[in-house]
Design a protein around this motif. Structure first.
Motif, PDB file in Angstrom:
ATOM      1  N   UNK A  58       0.817  -1.215   0.000  1.00 23.26           N
ATOM      2  CA  UNK A  58       0.000   0.000   0.000  1.00 23.26           C
ATOM      3  C   UNK A  58       0.847   1.260   0.000  1.00 23.26           C
ATOM      4  N   UNK A  59       1.905   1.256   0.779  1.00 22.17           N
ATOM      5  CA  UNK A  59       2.792   2.422   0.827  1.00 22.17           C
ATOM      6  C   UNK A  59       3.426   2.681  -0.541  1.00 22.17           C
ATOM      7  N   UNK A  60       3.842   1.622  -1.208  1.00 24.11           N
ATOM      8  CA  UNK A  60       4.434   1.771  -2.529  1.00 24.11           C
ATOM      9  C   UNK A  60       3.427   2.321  -3.530  1.00 24.11           C
ATOM     10  N   UNK A 108       1.576   6.788  -6.917  1.00 22.74           N
ATOM     11  CA  UNK A 108       0.532   7.680  -7.405  1.00 22.74           C
ATOM     12  C   UNK A 108       0.996   9.135  -7.416  1.00 22.74           C
ATOM     13  N   UNK A 109       1.975   9.456  -6.580  1.00 27.05           N
ATOM     14  CA  UNK A 109       2.455  10.837  -6.465  1.00 27.05           C
ATOM     15  C   UNK A 109       3.774  11.077  -7.181  1.00 27.05           C
ATOM     16  N   UNK A 149       8.401   9.662 -11.505  1.00 27.19           N
ATOM     17  CA  UNK A 149       9.443   8.707 -11.902  1.00 27.19           C
ATOM     18  C   UNK A 149       8.947   7.262 -11.720  1.00 27.19           C
ATOM     19  N   UNK A 150       8.313   6.992 -10.568  1.00 23.21           N
ATOM     20  CA  UNK A 150       7.774   5.647 -10.336  1.00 23.21           C
ATOM     21  C   UNK A 150       6.629   5.341 -11.295  1.00 23.21           C
ATOM     22  N   UNK A 151       5.775   6.337 -11.569  1.00 27.47           N
ATOM     23  CA  UNK A 151       4.685   6.134 -12.523  1.00 27.47           C
ATOM     24  C   UNK A 151       5.242   5.712 -13.880  1.00 27.47           C
ATOM     25  N   UNK A 152       6.274   6.407 -14.320  1.00 29.31           N
ATOM     26  CA  UNK A 152       6.867   6.102 -15.621  1.00 29.31           C
ATOM     27  C   UNK A 152       7.412   4.684 -15.652  1.00 29.31           C
ATOM     28  N   UNK A 155      -3.221  10.909 -17.580  1.00 25.69           N
ATOM     29  CA  UNK A 155      -2.305  12.019 -17.847  1.00 25.69           C
ATOM     30  C   UNK A 155      -2.204  12.950 -16.647  1.00 25.69           C
ATOM     31  N   UNK A 156      -1.057  13.551 -16.487  1.00 26.50           N
ATOM     32  CA  UNK A 156      -0.834  14.453 -15.365  1.00 26.50           C
ATOM     33  C   UNK A 156      -1.692  15.697 -15.526  1.00 26.50           C
TER      34      UNK A 156
END
Length: 96
Positions: free
Chosen positions: A7-9, A14-15, A18-21, A75-76
């Motif tokens: 859940x933390x990840x 979501x924020x 870099x992780x989203x990409x 999209x952002x």
């Protein structure tokens, strides 16, 4: 503890652009776990399954899931002006 890491990840992803990409290029649950482990969130695919099973039992889970997926992979921002899309203002049938 590892279910909490899942859940933390996902919350962090979501924020974090870099992780989203990175997540957008994954094709399997194992790859998602690999991205998470590289980011310092230690859990396995079994922990993901356990967390999903637990979440499915909560009321409103699917609504929250769809919002999270839209936030994560949507999209952002868009390129539309704040007032919305402007109508076409040209002449659709020009006279020769």
């Amino acid at each position: 503890m590892s279910k909490d890491n899942v859940l933390n990840f996902l919350s962090k992803a979501a924020e974090d652009e870099h992780l989203k990409a990175k997540l957008e290029t994954t094709a399997s649950q194992d790859e998602v776990v690999g991205v998470a482990n590289q980011a310092g969130y230690e859990f396995s695919t079994e922990h993901v399954d356990e967390m999903l099973t637990e979440l499915k039992q909560k009321p409103g889970f699917f609504g929250m899931l769809s919002e999270a997926v839209a936030e994560l992979f949507g999209p952002v921002h868009d390129d539309y002006p704040a007032t919305g899309v402007q109508p076409y203002g040209g002449d659709s049938n020009p006279k020769p």
